[in-house]
Design a protein around this motif. Structure first.
Motif, PDB file in Angstrom:
ATOM      1  N   VAL A 334       0.802  -1.148  -0.021  1.00 23.35           N
ATOM      2  CA  VAL A 334       0.147   0.258  -0.218  1.00 23.35           C
ATOM      3  C   VAL A 334       0.849   1.355   0.121  1.00 23.35           C
ATOM      4  N   TYR A 335       2.020   1.119   0.819  1.00 18.06           N
ATOM      5  CA  TYR A 335       3.100   2.330   0.892  1.00 18.06           C
ATOM      6  C   TYR A 335       3.476   2.708  -0.412  1.00 18.06           C
ATOM      7  N   GLU A 336       3.703   1.566  -1.074  1.00 18.96           N
ATOM      8  CA  GLU A 336       4.323   1.561  -2.648  1.00 18.96           C
ATOM      9  C   GLU A 336       3.392   2.434  -3.518  1.00 18.96           C
ATOM     10  N   LYS A 337       2.193   2.058  -3.512  1.00 16.51           N
ATOM     11  CA  LYS A 337       1.228   2.574  -4.318  1.00 16.51           C
ATOM     12  C   LYS A 337       0.853   4.167  -3.945  1.00 16.51           C
ATOM     13  N   THR A 338       1.133   4.600  -2.843  1.00 23.48           N
ATOM     14  CA  THR A 338       0.738   6.034  -2.661  1.00 23.48           C
ATOM     15  C   THR A 338       1.791   6.915  -2.915  1.00 23.48           C
ATOM     16  N   LEU A 339       2.918   6.229  -3.359  1.00 20.30           N
ATOM     17  CA  LEU A 339       4.109   7.277  -3.898  1.00 20.30           C
ATOM     18  C   LEU A 339       3.523   7.864  -5.160  1.00 20.30           C
ATOM     19  N   ASP A 340       2.445   7.346  -5.808  1.00 26.13           N
ATOM     20  CA  ASP A 340       2.151   7.827  -7.034  1.00 26.13           C
ATOM     21  C   ASP A 340       1.468   9.138  -7.028  1.00 26.13           C
ATOM     22  N   GLY A 341       1.682  10.178  -7.804  1.00 24.30           N
ATOM     23  CA  GLY A 341       0.943  11.307  -7.847  1.00 24.30           C
ATOM     24  C   GLY A 341       1.520  12.520  -6.857  1.00 24.30           C
ATOM     25  N   PHE A 342       2.861  12.557  -6.607  1.00 28.37           N
ATOM     26  CA  PHE A 342       3.249  13.508  -5.846  1.00 28.37           C
ATOM     27  C   PHE A 342       3.672  14.768  -6.575  1.00 28.37           C
ATOM     28  N   ASP A 343       3.515  15.992  -6.373  1.00 28.14           N
ATOM     29  CA  ASP A 343       3.781  16.881  -7.107  1.00 28.14           C
ATOM     30  C   ASP A 343       3.182  17.113  -8.499  1.00 28.14           C
ATOM     31  N   GLU A 344       1.548  16.624  -8.773  1.00 26.15           N
ATOM     32  CA  GLU A 344       1.219  16.736  -9.808  1.00 26.15           C
ATOM     33  C   GLU A 344       0.683  18.183  -9.914  1.00 26.15           C
ATOM     34  N   GLN A 345       0.472  18.584 -10.990  1.00 26.24           N
ATOM     35  CA  GLN A 345       0.073  20.100 -11.384  1.00 26.24           C
ATOM     36  C   GLN A 345      -1.449  19.848 -12.012  1.00 26.24           C
ATOM     37  N   ALA A 346      -2.330  20.412 -11.091  1.00 35.73           N
ATOM     38  CA  ALA A 346      -3.779  20.481 -11.895  1.00 35.73           C
ATOM     39  C   ALA A 346      -4.035  21.558 -12.647  1.00 35.73           C
ATOM     40  N   LEU A 347      -4.240  20.996 -14.115  1.00 31.68           N
ATOM     41  CA  LEU A 347      -4.646  22.021 -15.090  1.00 31.68           C
ATOM     42  C   LEU A 347      -6.076  22.284 -15.286  1.00 31.68           C
ATOM     43  N   LYS A 348      -6.287  23.641 -15.616  1.00 30.69           N
ATOM     44  CA  LYS A 348      -7.614  24.125 -15.834  1.00 30.69           C
ATOM     45  C   LYS A 348      -7.696  24.858 -17.026  1.00 30.69           C
ATOM     46  N   ARG A 349      -8.703  24.549 -17.804  1.00 30.11           N
ATOM     47  CA  ARG A 349      -8.783  25.350 -18.943  1.00 30.11           C
ATOM     48  C   ARG A 349      -9.878  26.684 -18.814  1.00 30.11           C
ATOM     49  N   LEU A 350      -9.132  27.840 -18.934  1.00 29.92           N
ATOM     50  CA  LEU A 350      -9.600  29.096 -18.481  1.00 29.92           C
ATOM     51  C   LEU A 350     -10.658  29.750 -19.857  1.00 29.92           C
ATOM     52  N   THR A 351     -11.684  30.124 -19.146  1.00 28.16           N
ATOM     53  CA  THR A 351     -12.573  31.029 -20.048  1.00 28.16           C
ATOM     54  C   THR A 351     -11.964  32.136 -20.577  1.00 28.16           C
ATOM     55  N   ALA A 352     -12.793  32.811 -21.595  1.00 30.29           N
ATOM     56  CA  ALA A 352     -12.147  34.208 -22.242  1.00 30.29           C
ATOM     57  C   ALA A 352     -12.017  35.076 -20.979  1.00 30.29           C
ATOM     58  N   SER A 353     -13.109  35.320 -20.159  1.00 29.04           N
ATOM     59  CA  SER A 353     -13.048  36.386 -19.184  1.00 29.04           C
ATOM     60  C   SER A 353     -11.941  36.106 -18.019  1.00 29.04           C
ATOM     61  N   GLU A 354     -12.028  34.771 -17.796  1.00 32.56           N
ATOM     62  CA  GLU A 354     -10.745  34.519 -16.754  1.00 32.56           C
ATOM     63  C   GLU A 354      -9.167  34.571 -17.492  1.00 32.56           C
ATOM     64  N   THR A 355      -9.374  34.521 -18.614  1.00 31.60           N
ATOM     65  CA  THR A 355      -8.057  34.800 -19.350  1.00 31.60           C
ATOM     66  C   THR A 355      -7.832  36.239 -19.228  1.00 31.60           C
ATOM     67  N   VAL A 356      -8.790  37.020 -19.573  1.00 30.22           N
ATOM     68  CA  VAL A 356      -8.599  38.470 -19.620  1.00 30.22           C
ATOM     69  C   VAL A 356      -8.317  38.850 -18.378  1.00 30.22           C
ATOM     70  N   LYS A 357      -8.623  38.360 -17.164  1.00 29.59           N
ATOM     71  CA  LYS A 357      -8.360  38.697 -15.690  1.00 29.59           C
ATOM     72  C   LYS A 357      -7.182  38.414 -15.362  1.00 29.59           C
ATOM     73  N   VAL A 358      -6.562  37.052 -15.865  1.00 31.23           N
ATOM     74  CA  VAL A 358      -5.161  36.658 -15.599  1.00 31.23           C
ATOM     75  C   VAL A 358      -4.279  37.692 -16.389  1.00 31.23           C
ATOM     76  N   ILE A 359      -4.411  38.100 -17.380  1.00 29.58           N
ATOM     77  CA  ILE A 359      -3.780  38.955 -18.064  1.00 29.58           C
ATOM     78  C   ILE A 359      -3.360  40.271 -17.425  1.00 29.58           C
ATOM     79  N   ARG A 360      -4.691  40.814 -17.183  1.00 35.10           N
ATOM     80  CA  ARG A 360      -4.687  42.135 -16.472  1.00 35.10           C
ATOM     81  C   ARG A 360      -3.820  42.245 -15.196  1.00 35.10           C
TER      82      ARG A 360
END
Length: 604
Positions: A334-360
């Protein structure tokens, strides 16, 4: 049969190699070797080569090519710095002596408090419970922070290593630091108790033997909790979150130890001693009932006869051996299986309005200086190691003194309050604020923390003068907070007048500016450019130690001068705030051109 013996020998060799690798990582031996030895590989960064070499050693062990223990020092043909080695040995002796003196002080004070009541046998019950709590919390944080060490573990998992050997080596490697603390603690406690009670040799043998086995169920409990948490949620698989949690809990442990030590010291000679033990006795009894190792070990050491002691000591050993066997046997996969997934980066697709906010938000037009200053702030907040190993000092030190005040171990005579109302007391209040403002080490590691990005900074059309000024301004932000905390605490403690508090704050800011400018000069002249982790840029940086002692020397000279010189009261503020400010201006005038030349000369 011969084939089975050969496989068994190979597995033993693999276990030894894994144990050596994990032990070096837990103790940070490789970093200390890099500090002591002047290696060329240190200049080019050798962490990956070390990991590849370690993986190669495991591969050869699996193939049956056992190596002698001399291989760990195979490439030790480089020149060893005698001065650094001597200082390192002295440092270890000093730290070990401090801990032994602390353990002895606790044991002696507790024994002398219990002996008049005829309950000295409770010494082991109380101390074993306290040590269990301390070792459990500290090793829980250690196993959590090193649950997944890095890419080397992914390399090891790709090899045909049985999970029980893989997990078992890491389990016992984590037992080493706990065993060292446990042996030191019980050895000193047994020596104190045996000296007063004239105990026989079997008592000391059981104390030392039990101290070696005592950490085993503790580490097992820590891994049981960690594996369950890692199996249920992924939030603890984020390195920065784990670093922040372990850092904060580590600070809480330090404060708890301080409170425990101060409370024990105040028990001896206390008038309400019986009431104090009556209040804490139910809690200790509940803990010992629930924790079998604590109950059996305490009963064995406090037994009146050898047969009774052995009757409690054998079940203690059985529990200490059974817990790791069960944990390693059942949870390795079980310990060896729990070593998967460390420091994974969650990606999210931004909408047009969210993209404008990030850029500003990210591309807002600002001046170069304000942009560089915000960069310093964001970089400090992004790495918990930077924040917890430096700026948090200005909060931790007042908390320690607050605990001493609450436990009654910090007593101030009335003459001190009267002295603090004088002009010298005003300077002392300012010096306290300046110490908290400059002890953060923000300026002493400013260039070192940015070592990985210097090539990018130099390639941009930025003024190095603005770049260094932003670092100084960032250090002064923390200096301002530390000065407010230090001067504010002194004002509340000694009831200083508002005018005196303002004058002390100005002195604190002026001294902090001078100290931070000197620290920035030192880190510019001798930065730590090569480090593997952000923690090393701060904790393994000698500039912070040099500046700490330099600041203490400067503040001591300032207080001595304020006590000895005789000038009118109205001249204290211009003298002790104006002189450091003028000196800072003169130094800064020559420092900016020097910093530009020095930064341009640095090659990573």
């Amino acid at each position: 049969m011969h084939q089975k013996n050969k496989i068994g020998i190979q597995y033993i060799a693999v276990f030894k190699s894994l144990f050596r690798i994990y032990a070096m990582m837990v103790f940070g031996i490789s970093r200390w070797q890099d500090f002591i030895r002047e290696k060329k590989s240190r200049i080019h960064g050798s962490s990956r080569n070390k990991q590849e070499q370690a993986a190669q050693n495991i591969t050869e062990a699996i193939a049956g090519n056992r190596k002698s223990s001399d291989n760990i020092t195979e490439n030790a043909d480089t020149t060893v710095s005698i001065v650094k080695t001597g200082l390192f040995i002295l440092f270890l002796i000093y730290i070990g002596g401090c801990f032994i003196a602390l353990f002895r002080m606790i044991a002696v004070n507790l024994y002398k408090s219990l002996q008049p009541l005829g309950t000295q046998h409770l010494l082991f019950e109380i101390e074993i419970t306290a040590l269990f709590v301390f070792l459990f919390i500290s090793n829980f944080l250690l196993t959590l922070s090193t649950y997944f060490i890095g890419n080397i573990e992914q390399t090891l998992r790709a090899m045909p290593i049985p999970p029980r050997i893989f997990f078992g080596a890491k389990f016992f490697a984590h037992c080493l630091p706990a065993a060292i603390i446990s042996v030191s603690f019980f050895g000193v406690t047994a020596a104190v108790y045996g000296h007063y009670e004239h105990s026989q040799a079997p008592f000391y043998i059981m104390a030392v033997t039990g101290a070696v086995f005592f950490p085993l169920p503790l580490i097992g409990l820590c891994y049981l909790i960690n594996i369950g948490v890692m199996r249920i949620t992924k939030i603890f698989k984020q390195r920065r979150f784990v670093m922040m949690i372990t850092g904060l809990l580590g600070i809480v442990i330090a404060l708890g130890i301080n409170y425990f030590v101060q409370s024990i010291n105040m028990l001896h000679g206390s008038s309400d001693l019986v009431e104090a033990f009556t209040r804490y006795r139910p809690f200790i009894a509940a803990v010992t009932r629930c924790l079998l190792p604590v109950r059996f070990f305490a009963a064995a050491l406090s037994a009146n006869s050898l047969s009774t002691a052995i009757g409690s000591f054998l079940p203690f050993l059985a529990v200490c051996i059974a817990v790791p066997v069960v944990i390693i046997g059942l949870l390795s996969g079980v310990y060896e299986k729990t070593l998967d997934g460390f420091d994974e980066q969650a990606l999210k697709r931004l909408t047009a309005s969210e993209t404008v906010k990030v850029i500003r938000r990210g591309f807002t037009q600002r001046s170069a200086f304000s942009t560089l200053l915000l960069r310093e702030i964001h970089m400090m907040n992004r790495e918990p190691a930077y924040l917890l190993n430096g700026p948090f000092t200005m909060i931790l030190l007042p908390l320690i003194y607050g605990i001493m005040y609450l436990t009654g171990s910090l007593t101030l005579p009335p003459e001190v309050e009267l002295f603090m109302q004088s002009t010298t007391g005003l300077v002392i209040a300012g010096v306290c604020g300046a110490f908290l403002g400059s002890a953060t080490g923000t300026a002493a590691t400013a260039v070192s923390r940015d070592a990985k990005n210097l090539w990018l900074i130099k390639s941009l059309p930025l003024s190095i003068k603005h770049y260094m000024q932003a670092k100084l301004a960032h250090a002064m932000l923390f200096a301002g907070i530390g000065s407010l905390i230090g001067v504010g605490g002194m004002t509340l403690l000694f009831s200083l007048k508002p005018s005196a508090a303002i004058a002390a704050l100005l002195i604190a800011l002026s001294l902090a500016l001078f100290c931070n400018l000197l620290a920035l000069m030192l880190d510019t002249a001798h930065p730590k450019l090569h480090w593997d982790t952000p923690v090393a840029a701060v904790k393994h940086n000698l500039n912070t130690i040099i500046m700490l002692f330099s600041d203490l020397l400067l503040f001591s000279i300032t207080i001595t001068a304020a006590s000895l010189i005789s000038i009118p009261q109205d001249y204290y503020l211009p003298c002790f705030a104006g002189i450091p400010l003028l000196a800072s201006g003169i130094i800064a005038h020559f420092f900016w051109p020097y910093a530009e030349r020095q930064i341009n000369k640095i090659e990573i």
